[in-house]
Write a protein that holds these residues in place. Structure first.
Motif, short mmCIF file in Angstrom:
data_model
loop_
_atom_site.label_atom_id
_atom_site.label_comp_id
_atom_site.label_asym_id
_atom_site.label_seq_id
_atom_site.Cartn_x
_atom_site.Cartn_y
_atom_site.Cartn_z
N TYR A 156 0.85 -1.18 0.00
CA TYR A 156 0.00 0.00 0.00
C TYR A 156 0.89 1.23 0.00
O TYR A 156 1.91 1.27 0.70
CB TYR A 156 -0.88 0.05 1.26
N TYR A 183 -7.17 6.04 7.79
CA TYR A 183 -7.50 5.37 6.54
C TYR A 183 -7.95 3.95 6.84
O TYR A 183 -7.42 3.29 7.74
CB TYR A 183 -6.28 5.34 5.61
N GLU A 185 -9.09 0.12 4.93
CA GLU A 185 -9.05 -0.69 3.72
C GLU A 185 -10.47 -1.05 3.28
O GLU A 185 -11.29 -1.47 4.10
CB GLU A 185 -8.25 -1.96 3.98
N ASP A 186 -10.76 -0.89 1.99
CA ASP A 186 -12.08 -1.25 1.49
C ASP A 186 -12.07 -2.68 0.94
O ASP A 186 -11.06 -3.39 1.02
CB ASP A 186 -12.58 -0.25 0.45
N VAL A 190 -8.09 -1.31 -1.08
CA VAL A 190 -7.54 0.04 -1.23
C VAL A 190 -7.76 0.81 0.06
O VAL A 190 -8.84 0.77 0.65
CB VAL A 190 -8.23 0.78 -2.40
N ARG A 192 -8.76 3.82 2.01
CA ARG A 192 -9.61 4.99 1.77
C ARG A 192 -9.64 5.87 3.01
O ARG A 192 -9.62 5.37 4.13
CB ARG A 192 -11.04 4.55 1.44
N LEU A 193 -9.74 7.16 2.80
CA LEU A 193 -9.85 8.09 3.92
C LEU A 193 -11.15 7.81 4.68
O LEU A 193 -12.23 7.80 4.09
CB LEU A 193 -9.84 9.53 3.41
N ARG A 194 -11.04 7.59 5.99
CA ARG A 194 -12.23 7.36 6.81
C ARG A 194 -12.60 8.60 7.62
O ARG A 194 -13.77 8.93 7.74
CB ARG A 194 -12.01 6.17 7.74
#
Length: 350
Positions: A156, A183, A185-186, A190, A192-194
């Protein structure tokens, strides 16, 4: 220094000793000449039961059995001559029971499943986490996550900022935090900003199905209902968050231990604040059958009678004749005792 929690036992490791709490009551204090750096609840190498282990500054992995002294167990996990820097269960979410254990070594990680141990060269680790059958670690050029079952390694990009805090949920989902953002993981793998930090993120932990984070001097939790933070928690910087299997989180900072629950958004009952003080200063004389003649190992023991509460307040808070020399109490310690026994402090006191 460190905390290990297997859902029933909570062990507080501090230099020279470890205090064992069972179902909330102080059960014993085990003396040991070690300077602890981390601790964990791990599945036993044979897959039967859970071991409470500590890692000391010399890289030794030591188990604290139900009775008796610490014993070295690195060889039981196939790590005979390797200095261990950290140990984690692969179950995730604070649960140590499934999937074996992972260890951070010098320039490599090791994964033990009870039958074999596999080592992976990594170089210096900036962060290390495990859960859901995955091991995650941060290097200078980014993040990696290893699927233990398939041995697949995913890379990543490193989110903006210094080497992040890492956590892995019981479902194997990776989370990474920089001071500025968290961040997640989806499903496609990937990051992703949480959420964006209100101040600065400086601690991260998984507990059950919750993710806990420290944002400035506030505590936040992320779960199925969304993200929320405390107001006025005044968390100290530099503290550690340690997940509990039940979903609560421990905050270890400046030698004090506090437990937080998502249900009330506030500190757990005052005993969780007081228990480390009892373990350090009172336990040598005031366990059941101890030479002090008074059991102070449980919250009920402190509050059984008004006479006992008044005696504690007088001798500890006013006369300061207890504990005996060699077991000093700080003013913060006395404030915790004062809060628990219900004795108001002098003007201007906490």
């Amino acid at each position: 220094r460190a905390v290990a929690d297997d859902g029933r036992r909570v062990v507080l490791f501090h230099d020279g000793a470890a205090a064992v709490f069972v179902d909330g009551a102080l059960a014993r204090v085990e003396r040991a000449p070690h300077r602890w750096v981390s601790a964990a609840a791990l599945p036993a190498p044979d897959g039967h039961g859970t071991w409470i282990v500590g890692v000391d500054a010399e890289g030794r992995l030591l188990r604290l059995p139900g009775q008796g002294a610490f014993e070295p167990v690195a060889d039981r996990y196939g790590l005979e001559r390797a200095p261990v820097r950290a140990a984690l269960g692969l179950g995730g979410g604070g649960a140590p029971f499934a999937g074996g254990a992972a260890f951070a070594l010098d320039g490599e990680i090791a994964v033990a499943d009870g039958a074999t141990v596999t080592r992976y060269a990594t170089g210096p680790l900036a962060a290390f986490a495990a859960g859901g059958g995955r091991v995650a670690f941060a290097l200078g050029d980014g993040l990696r996550a290893l699927d233990v079952a398939t041995r697949a390694l995913r890379s990543y990009p490193l989110p903006d900022g210094p080497a992040p805090l890492l956590a892995v949920t019981g479902a194997g989902r990776l989370l990474a935090a920089t001071p500025a953002a968290l961040y997640e993981e989806d499903a496609a793998g990937v990051l992703r900003l949480r959420l964006r930090a209100s101040a600065a993120l400086h601690a991260l932990a998984v507990a059950g199905d919750r993710v806990w984070f420290a944002d400035g001097d506030e505590l936040g939790v992320l779960d199925a209902t969304g993200a929320r933070e405390t107001r006025g928690a005044r968390l100290p910087r530099g503290g550690k968050l340690i997940g509990s299997p039940g979903g609560d989180v421990w905050l270890l900072a400046s030698g004090a231990l506090r437990r937080f629950s998502a249900g009330d958004g506030d500190a757990a009952p005052a005993w969780d604040d007081l228990a480390p003080v009892v373990a350090r200063a009172c336990a040598p004389c005031h366990l059941p059958g101890g030479e002090g003649g008074v059991d102070l190992s449980t919250p009920a023991a402190w509050t059984t009678t008004t006479t006992l509460r008044e005696s504690i307040a007088r001798r500890v808070l006013e006369e300061r004749t207890m504990p005996p020399p060699g077991r000093p109490l700080s003013e913060a310690d006395r404030a915790r005792i004062r809060a628990f026994v219900g004795r108001p402090g002098p003007a201007g006191s906490p």
